[in-house]
Scaffold this active site. Structure first.
Site, PDB file in Angstrom:
ATOM      1  N   ARG A  25       0.823  -1.217   0.000  1.00 49.43           N
ATOM      2  CA  ARG A  25       0.000   0.000   0.000  1.00 49.43           C
ATOM      3  C   ARG A  25       0.853   1.260   0.000  1.00 49.43           C
ATOM      4  O   ARG A  25       0.348   2.360  -0.188  1.00 49.43           O
ATOM      5  CB  ARG A  25      -0.888   0.015   1.239  1.00 49.43           C
ATOM      6  CG  ARG A  25      -1.915  -1.075   1.152  1.00 49.43           C
ATOM      7  CD  ARG A  25      -3.089  -0.762   2.011  1.00 49.43           C
ATOM      8  NE  ARG A  25      -3.973  -1.908   2.039  1.00 49.43           N
ATOM      9  CZ  ARG A  25      -4.873  -2.115   2.954  1.00 49.43           C
ATOM     10  NH1 ARG A  25      -5.015  -1.260   3.926  1.00 49.43           N
ATOM     11  NH2 ARG A  25      -5.646  -3.175   2.899  1.00 49.43           N
ATOM     12  N   HIS A  59       6.648 -24.392  14.774  1.00 52.28           N
ATOM     13  CA  HIS A  59       8.023 -24.869  14.585  1.00 52.28           C
ATOM     14  C   HIS A  59       8.329 -26.121  15.415  1.00 52.28           C
ATOM     15  O   HIS A  59       8.894 -27.089  14.920  1.00 52.28           O
ATOM     16  CB  HIS A  59       9.040 -23.783  14.958  1.00 52.28           C
ATOM     17  CG  HIS A  59       8.845 -22.510  14.189  1.00 52.28           C
ATOM     18  ND1 HIS A  59       8.423 -22.489  12.894  1.00 52.28           N
ATOM     19  CD2 HIS A  59       9.015 -21.208  14.537  1.00 52.28           C
ATOM     20  CE1 HIS A  59       8.344 -21.237  12.468  1.00 52.28           C
ATOM     21  NE2 HIS A  59       8.701 -20.437  13.453  1.00 52.28           N
ATOM     22  N   GLU A 105      16.569 -18.316  22.316  1.00 46.20           N
ATOM     23  CA  GLU A 105      16.952 -17.125  21.552  1.00 46.20           C
ATOM     24  C   GLU A 105      17.461 -16.091  22.538  1.00 46.20           C
ATOM     25  O   GLU A 105      16.882 -15.935  23.626  1.00 46.20           O
ATOM     26  CB  GLU A 105      15.746 -16.553  20.819  1.00 46.20           C
ATOM     27  CG  GLU A 105      15.268 -17.399  19.668  1.00 46.20           C
ATOM     28  CD  GLU A 105      14.147 -16.689  18.918  1.00 46.20           C
ATOM     29  OE1 GLU A 105      14.418 -16.049  17.895  1.00 46.20           O
ATOM     30  OE2 GLU A 105      13.000 -16.769  19.383  1.00 46.20           O
TER      31      GLU A 105
HETATM   32  C1  BG6 Z   1       9.646 -16.949  13.828  1.00 45.94           C
HETATM   33  C2  BG6 Z   1       9.082 -16.343  15.083  1.00 45.94           C
HETATM   34  O1  BG6 Z   1       8.685 -17.764  13.203  1.00 45.94           O
HETATM   35  O2  BG6 Z   1      10.782 -17.721  14.171  1.00 45.94           O
HETATM   36  C3  BG6 Z   1      10.116 -15.476  15.764  1.00 45.94           C
HETATM   37  O3  BG6 Z   1       7.941 -15.559  14.753  1.00 45.94           O
HETATM   38  C4  BG6 Z   1      11.379 -16.264  16.012  1.00 45.94           C
HETATM   39  O4  BG6 Z   1       9.621 -14.941  16.989  1.00 45.94           O
HETATM   40  C5  BG6 Z   1      11.835 -16.959  14.748  1.00 45.94           C
HETATM   41  O5  BG6 Z   1      12.376 -15.362  16.459  1.00 45.94           O
HETATM   42  C6  BG6 Z   1      12.954 -17.920  15.068  1.00 45.94           C
HETATM   43  O6  BG6 Z   1      13.448 -18.452  13.878  1.00 45.94           O
HETATM   44  P1  BG6 Z   1      14.979 -18.930  13.809  1.00 45.94           P
HETATM   45  O7  BG6 Z   1      15.110 -19.577  12.478  1.00 45.94           O
HETATM   46  O8  BG6 Z   1      15.793 -17.687  13.950  1.00 45.94           O
HETATM   47  O9  BG6 Z   1      15.173 -19.861  14.955  1.00 45.94           O
END
Ligand code: BG6
Length: 487
Positions: free
Chosen positions: A51, A237, A213
């Site tokens: 947009r 995931h 993380e």
């Molecule tokens: C994403 C999440 O799908 O995956 C994030 O929304 C997360 O919050 C990320 O940080 C982690 O992915 P990776 O590949 O960095 O472990």
């Protein structure tokens, strides 16, 4: 689907949400990576929509700024950018313009990098403009998560999509399935039969999966505060990863057969003993703390987070997969933001063996048991911890480690999971994409957990940023006389 087939097909990838955070952080760098590896042929092009006001020129500059970390000469970048075109406008108008721009020979791939609330209007517009197929080719539809926020909304979303598109043309993205070492677990198990027979309840005492993380919500406070870590990481995931690595050998390595096996795992996956209580589940939120010597603010101080938010940034639990192979093996799962470091690891711990020396047998409860570990990020390494005889005149057993750095061994540079996902979508390989049934099964597991959170039956704990989570999480595995491993 072979790569050769794709090479001959002119392809147009149409991205909705092209100026958003995801497109800039993940999609353009991944497409550029494919380009540099020679996987994007001349006949591939991109129509990007949004947009915001951009000319083709200013839009290409926006893409260029997202490629800063990738080194290449400027001719390559110019060549890559020339594949992009930008269209601004309301959805109906945009889709009509796309219709005018495509050729009947092109394979169309629509990428929904937008909020799910926009899926319906976009897919309706595509259908009205007659682009569900182009010539005799079915268009493909790529969807980013979140795929619903509970079972009901996810089923509704599937019904909506299926009103217009066959399941075979739907690609639901979960980039964890494209992580090299997660896929490698399949080869480790099924192409090394001896190992596969060891990886079962007969020899394994417990399994641990940690996804840690060190980052916080990274400017996505608004999204994360409405989502929480269970929906953001566990429902998709983690459950996808576990279904892949715990499944039985598929009849063939095709999306149909792999999905069939994954579904069997998901159907048998549950909280340990069906006990949704503090004994098996922990949720928590981070407070201010230090990571790598740097002070970081608490979750509640993050931008766009409600000041009294109860959203969890950490989740841990004990689970079970009641298939004949894994029945009664505790599976410990832990995921969180603002933990001490980035780490993705799956460990299979073997049952304690009876050793040879008296000393070992006296002390074996204190030794870490033999284990197979797959570290899938940040480094990619497979290790096997075994007992060896310590060097010297005495007969003493000692843990030692065989360790393989996989990219080093294959002498290949790390490639981002998004590159793999997009490459598969471009060539029409659905192996690494989740089916509608898999997603529904995941919500079946997650909904009752969210329900006990909502009723506050599992209190929200706090942990300092830079720690491994609240003490309640540390206590979880002790129920089974074991501990989390913090590598
Ligand atoms: C994403 C999440 O799908 O995956 C994030 O929304 C997360 O919050 C990320 O940080 C982690 O992915 P990776 O590949 O960095 O472990």
């Amino acid at each position: 689907m072979s790569y050769d087939f794709w090479v001959g097909t002119p392809t147009c990838l149409i991205i909705f949400g092209a100026t958003g955070d995801l497109s800039r952080r993940k999609i353009y760098p991944a497409l550029f990576d494919l380009f540099l590896r020679g996987h994007l042929i001349d006949k591939t092009r991109f129509i990007c929509t949004g947009r915001s006001d951009y000319s083709n020129h200013s839009f290409r500059e926006l893409i260029l700024s997202s490629l800063h970390s990738q080194s290449s000469d400027s001719a390559q970048k110019i060549n890559f950018l020339s594949k992009f075109e930008y269209i601004k406008g309301e959805i109906g108008q945009v889709v009509k313009l796309i219709r005018e721009k495509i050729t009947p020979q092109e394979q169309l791939i629509f990428y929904f990098a937008v909020k799910p609330s926009l899926f319906e209007s976009i897919i309706e517009a595509i259908s009205e403009t007659g682009l569900i197929t182009n010539g005799d080719r079915h268009s493909r539809f790529l969807f980013e998560k979140p795929f619903g926020h509970d079972y009901h909304s996810s089923a509704k979303l599937n019904n909506l999509i299926h009103r217009f598109v066959n399941e075979g043309s739907v690609y639901r993205i979960d980039h964890y399935l494209a992580k090299e070492l997660i896929q490698n677990i399949l080869v480790l198990r099924f192409s090394n039969e001896f190992l596969d027979s060891l990886l079962s309840k007969q020899f394994i005492s417990n399994i641990q999966l940690t996804i840690a993380e060190d980052v916080g919500v990274e400017g996505r406070g608004d999204y994360f505060d409405q989502t929480g870590i269970v929906r953001d990481m566990f429902q998709n995931h983690i459950l996808q990863t576990l279904s892949l690595i715990l499944m039985e050998k598929p009849a063939t390595i095709t999306s149909h057969d792999v999905s069939y096996e994954k579904l069997k795992v998901l159907k048998q996956f549950k909280v340990w003993n069906h006990d949704l209580s503090e004994k098996t589940l922990v949720r928590a939120q981070y407070e201010a703390g230090y990571i790598n010597g740097r002070r970081v603010v608490s979750y509640l101080e993050e931008k766009d987070v409600e000041s009294n938010s109860e959203t969890e940034t950490f989740f841990a639990g004990i689970f079970e997969c009641a298939t004949p192979r894994w029945h009664n093996v505790p599976i410990f799962v832990r995921v969180g933001k603002r933990l001490p470091k980035r780490l993705g690891i799956i460990s299979f711990f073997f049952k304690n063996s009876v050793g040879l020396s008296e000393e070992y047998n006296l002390l074996r409860a204190f030794y870490s048991p033999s284990a197979l570990r797959v570290i899938f990020q940040p480094e990619e390494r497979i290790t096997m911890q075994l007992f060896l005889k310590a060097y010297g005149s005495e007969f003493r057993e000692q843990p030692a480690q065989l360790s393989l750095n996989v990219p080093d061994y294959f002498n290949i540079a790390f490639s981002d999971a998004y590159s793999r996902i997009l490459f598969d979508a471009l060539r029409g390989d659905r192996l690494l994409f989740a089916s509608s049934e898999e997603i529904l099964q995941s919500w079946r597991i997650v909904d009752p957990i969210l329900e006990v959170f909502k009723k506050n039956l599992i209190p929200l704990r706090r942990y300092s940023a830079g720690s491994w989570g609240p003490k309640e999480s540390e206590l979880l595995p002790t129920r089974f006389s074991t501990l989390w491993e913090n590598l």
